[in-house]
Design an enzyme around this catalytic site. Structure first.
Site, short mmCIF file in Angstrom:
data_model
loop_
_atom_site.label_atom_id
_atom_site.label_comp_id
_atom_site.label_asym_id
_atom_site.label_seq_id
_atom_site.Cartn_x
_atom_site.Cartn_y
_atom_site.Cartn_z
N MET A 40 -30.70 21.66 -25.56
CA MET A 40 -29.96 21.21 -26.82
C MET A 40 -30.24 22.31 -27.88
SD MET A 40 -30.53 17.22 -27.09
CE MET A 40 -32.26 17.09 -27.42
N ALA A 42 -32.44 25.51 -30.32
CA ALA A 42 -33.64 25.68 -30.91
C ALA A 42 -34.75 26.30 -29.51
CB ALA A 42 -34.28 24.40 -31.50
N LEU A 43 -34.26 27.31 -29.13
CA LEU A 43 -34.89 27.60 -27.92
C LEU A 43 -36.13 28.21 -28.09
CD1 LEU A 43 -31.86 29.50 -26.16
CD2 LEU A 43 -32.49 27.06 -25.97
N HIS A 47 -37.70 27.08 -22.66
CA HIS A 47 -36.14 27.22 -22.13
C HIS A 47 -36.02 28.64 -21.60
CE1 HIS A 47 -35.58 24.59 -25.97
NE2 HIS A 47 -35.12 23.84 -24.90
N ASP A 159 -39.66 17.20 -19.10
CA ASP A 159 -39.03 15.98 -19.20
C ASP A 159 -38.92 15.23 -17.67
OD1 ASP A 159 -37.82 15.81 -22.15
OD2 ASP A 159 -37.59 17.94 -21.35
N GLN A 162 -36.63 12.52 -16.78
CA GLN A 162 -35.40 13.08 -16.74
C GLN A 162 -35.17 13.96 -15.50
OE1 GLN A 162 -33.55 14.92 -20.37
NE2 GLN A 162 -33.97 16.76 -19.35
N VAL A 185 -44.29 24.93 -19.82
CA VAL A 185 -44.80 25.92 -20.48
C VAL A 185 -45.72 25.63 -21.74
CG1 VAL A 185 -44.38 28.32 -21.69
CG2 VAL A 185 -43.12 27.56 -19.81
N ARG A 196 -39.31 19.93 -30.82
CA ARG A 196 -39.61 18.86 -31.69
C ARG A 196 -41.08 19.17 -32.44
NH1 ARG A 196 -36.63 14.99 -28.34
NH2 ARG A 196 -35.01 14.21 -29.64
P1 AMP Z 1 -34.15 20.41 -24.50
O1 AMP Z 1 -33.40 21.46 -25.10
O2 AMP Z 1 -35.39 19.75 -25.22
O3 AMP Z 1 -33.14 19.29 -24.03
O4 AMP Z 1 -34.58 20.81 -23.18
C1 AMP Z 1 -33.67 21.90 -22.15
C2 AMP Z 1 -34.56 21.90 -20.80
O5 AMP Z 1 -35.67 22.69 -21.12
C3 AMP Z 1 -34.91 20.62 -20.19
O6 AMP Z 1 -34.73 20.82 -18.85
C4 AMP Z 1 -36.34 20.45 -20.80
O7 AMP Z 1 -37.12 19.76 -19.61
C5 AMP Z 1 -36.62 22.02 -20.56
N1 AMP Z 1 -37.98 22.11 -21.38
C6 AMP Z 1 -38.10 22.05 -22.66
N2 AMP Z 1 -39.30 22.28 -23.25
C7 AMP Z 1 -40.02 22.90 -22.02
C8 AMP Z 1 -41.34 23.25 -21.77
N3 AMP Z 1 -42.20 23.39 -22.62
N4 AMP Z 1 -41.77 23.73 -20.32
C9 AMP Z 1 -40.70 23.81 -19.51
N5 AMP Z 1 -39.43 23.30 -19.58
C10 AMP Z 1 -39.03 23.14 -20.89
#
Ligand code: AMP
Length: 287
Positions: A40, A42-43, A47, A159, A162, A185, A196
């Site tokens: 989504m 906001a990398l 990510h 997640d 998910q 991470v 967030r």
């Molecule tokens: P999001 O942009 O939050 O929907 O996350 C996109 C993908 O990045 C999802 O598969 C998340 O599980 C993964 N993700 C988000 N934060 C982390 C993190 N801290 N460590 C590993 N994967 C992450």
């Protein structure tokens, strides 16, 4: 795809379905494996770790950036969710294609179909607090898979529920895509990276690492055979003492997310969701 000014490192961007289809067709013509990383935006480093795993798994990497309205309830943070598209593109240098559709491209006004997960992986945990969430995720991920035709797709253990729901979805719908899992991470103080986290005030940010600290502590006690129910009760209380309102702290079977009664019924995953101020955080650890 329309010509766009590109510096060499900037990934190609598709914003419409025809542009995506022609870009994906070119990747497919080259007969090289494609990996997809759905995000989504906001990398952050979490990510980017997924992107690195994708690179190791396939010659071509597509990253989707789409804040998916279908997985937010009306009272949730869709409108205020952080968006930083230009910065995201700069961070994705070397990626072959960024798929960044407008909401109307993904969900035209007459859109009327939904993929609804069921079963033990989907039951409880996030679903109890965000009942719209997995339907929204499953619908958009199914569309992303059909649009991008990846051989492998990478999802973060951040997640965790998910990840398991999507594994089930891919298997149940016979989607020809492997689902790869990426470890969480964390910041130096243990807080799981999340888009967030940007919502946290300085005071909330200082309290936030308690979540991981308590998870690790509980995991250690369960591994040493302390009674599961007591460990979870005390862990939950400690999270609340740190300033959170607890949604859940649960021990589940790591592969099925089935409920477990005793610490010996493993492999176990501990999962937590808690709110601090206006921010809801989730995290999990293996026991
Ligand atoms: P999001 O942009 O939050 O929907 O996350 C996109 C993908 O990045 C999802 O598969 C998340 O599980 C993964 N993700 C988000 N934060 C982390 C993190 N801290 N460590 C590993 N994967 C992450």
């Amino acid at each position: 795809m329309a010509k766009q000014p590109r510096t060499p490192s900037r990934p190609r961007v598709a914003r419409t379905l025809p542009a995506l289809r022609s870009a994906v067709a070119q990747l497919r013509d080259a007969n090289e494996a494609i990996a997809l990383v759905p995000t989504m935006g906001a990398l952050h480093e979490g990510h980017l770790s997924l992107v690195r795993i994708a690179r190791r798994r396939a010659r071509r990497v597509i990253v989707s950036i789409f804040v998916n309205p279908a997985q937010f309830a009306p009272h949730e943070d869709f409108a205020s969710y952080p968006r930083s598209f230009e910065r995201d593109l700069a961070a994705l240098a070397g990626v072959d294609l960024v798929w960044a559709p407008a909401v109307e491209a993904m969900y035209p006004p007459d859109f009327a179909t939904r993929i609804v997960p069921e079963g033990p992986a989907k039951a409880g945990l996030e679903d109890a607090f965000r009942p719209h969430f997995f339907g929204g995720v499953a619908t958009v991920v199914t569309k992303l898979f059909i649009q991008c035709t990846p051989d492998v797709a990478v999802f973060g253990e951040k997640d965790y529920q998910q990840l398991l729901v999507i594994r089930r979805l891919a298997a149940d719908l016979d989607l020809p895509v492997k689902i790869a899992a990426a470890p969480i991470v964390r910041e130096k103080d243990g807080l799981a990276m999340s888009s967030r986290n940007a919502y946290l005030s300085a005071q909330e940010r200082a309290a936030a690492p308690a979540l991981y600290r308590v998870l690790k502590d509980c995991a250690g006690r369960i591994a040493r055979n302390a009674p599961l129910a007591r460990v979870l009760d005390e862990g939950g209380a400690e999270i609340e003492r740190a300033g959170f309102a607890l949604d859940y702290l649960e021990a589940r079977h790591a592969e099925t997310l089935a409920k477990i009664e005793r610490g010996q019924d493993g492999p176990i995953r501990l999962l937590v969701a808690a709110r601090i101020g206006r921010t809801r955080l989730i995290d999990n650890v293996a026991v």
